[in-house]
Write a protein that holds these residues in place. Structure first.
Motif, mmCIF file in Angstrom:
data_model
loop_
_atom_site.group_PDB
_atom_site.id
_atom_site.type_symbol
_atom_site.label_atom_id
_atom_site.label_comp_id
_atom_site.label_asym_id
_atom_site.label_seq_id
_atom_site.Cartn_x
_atom_site.Cartn_y
_atom_site.Cartn_z
ATOM 1 N N GLU A 6 9.966 18.673 -52.556
ATOM 2 C CA GLU A 6 11.283 18.609 -53.182
ATOM 3 C C GLU A 6 12.254 17.823 -52.313
ATOM 4 O OE1 GLU A 6 9.866 22.985 -53.916
ATOM 5 O OE2 GLU A 6 9.859 21.530 -52.276
ATOM 6 N N CYS A 22 11.080 16.287 -57.347
ATOM 7 C CA CYS A 22 9.877 16.901 -56.805
ATOM 8 C C CYS A 22 8.727 15.914 -56.989
ATOM 9 C CB CYS A 22 9.575 18.206 -57.522
ATOM 10 S SG CYS A 22 8.001 18.966 -57.074
ATOM 11 N N TRP A 36 10.900 24.774 -62.259
ATOM 12 C CA TRP A 36 11.834 24.945 -61.155
ATOM 13 C C TRP A 36 12.210 26.427 -61.092
ATOM 14 C CZ3 TRP A 36 13.122 21.452 -57.515
ATOM 15 C CH2 TRP A 36 12.900 20.100 -57.783
ATOM 16 N N ARG A 72 10.683 14.771 -66.589
ATOM 17 C CA ARG A 72 9.559 14.324 -65.769
ATOM 18 C C ARG A 72 9.258 12.876 -66.079
ATOM 19 N NH1 ARG A 72 4.797 18.203 -66.913
ATOM 20 N NH2 ARG A 72 3.595 16.730 -65.623
ATOM 21 N N CYS A 96 10.082 23.795 -56.548
ATOM 22 C CA CYS A 96 9.306 23.149 -57.585
ATOM 23 C C CYS A 96 7.940 23.831 -57.649
ATOM 24 C CB CYS A 96 9.152 21.676 -57.213
ATOM 25 S SG CYS A 96 8.053 20.718 -58.216
#
Length: 124
Positions: A6, A22, A36, A72, A96
């Motif tokens: 992270e 992350c 998270w 993501r 993470c």
């Protein structure tokens, strides 16, 4: 072996923003659900947000809904947490986590791999 690192934590005033990142390595990132969590001093680790393999579904804790956004980038093997309108009660170490598979996602035991955490401190 999966590794998670992270970054992006720090000190911010109430009402400010931070973006946590992350970085994932070791396996095929797109096969893992990502999450998270956060842990404040003297408290248990709590769920913040999760995102499915292709980013098609996300879920949030009620305490952060509307302020935080998880995303993501499977090309970069990275998951993000954009945190806006931060409050002093958001102060915690943020972790993470990666989940290789399963039907549940909101508790720490649902995840197989963890990062070392990054500190977020929100001053009033």
């Amino acid at each position: 072996q999966v590794q998670l690192v992270e970054s992006g934590g720090g000190l911010v005033q109430a009402g400010g923003s931070l973006r946590l990142s992350c970085a994932f390595s070791g396996r095929a990132f797109s096969r893992y659900r990502m999450g998270w969590f956060r842990q404040a001093p003297g408290k248990e680790r709590e769920f913040v947000a999760t995102i499915r393999w292709l980013g098609e579904l996300t879920y949030y804790a009620d305490s952060v809904k509307g302020r935080f956004t998880i995303s993501r980038d499977n090309a970069k093997n990275t998951v993000y947490l954009q945190m806006n309108s931060l409050k002093p009660e958001d102060t915690a170490v943020y972790y993470c986590a990666a989940d290789a598979g399963g039907s549940t996602w909101s508790t720490a035991k649902d995840y197989d791999y963890w990062g070392q955490g990054t500190q977020v401190t929100v001053s009033s």
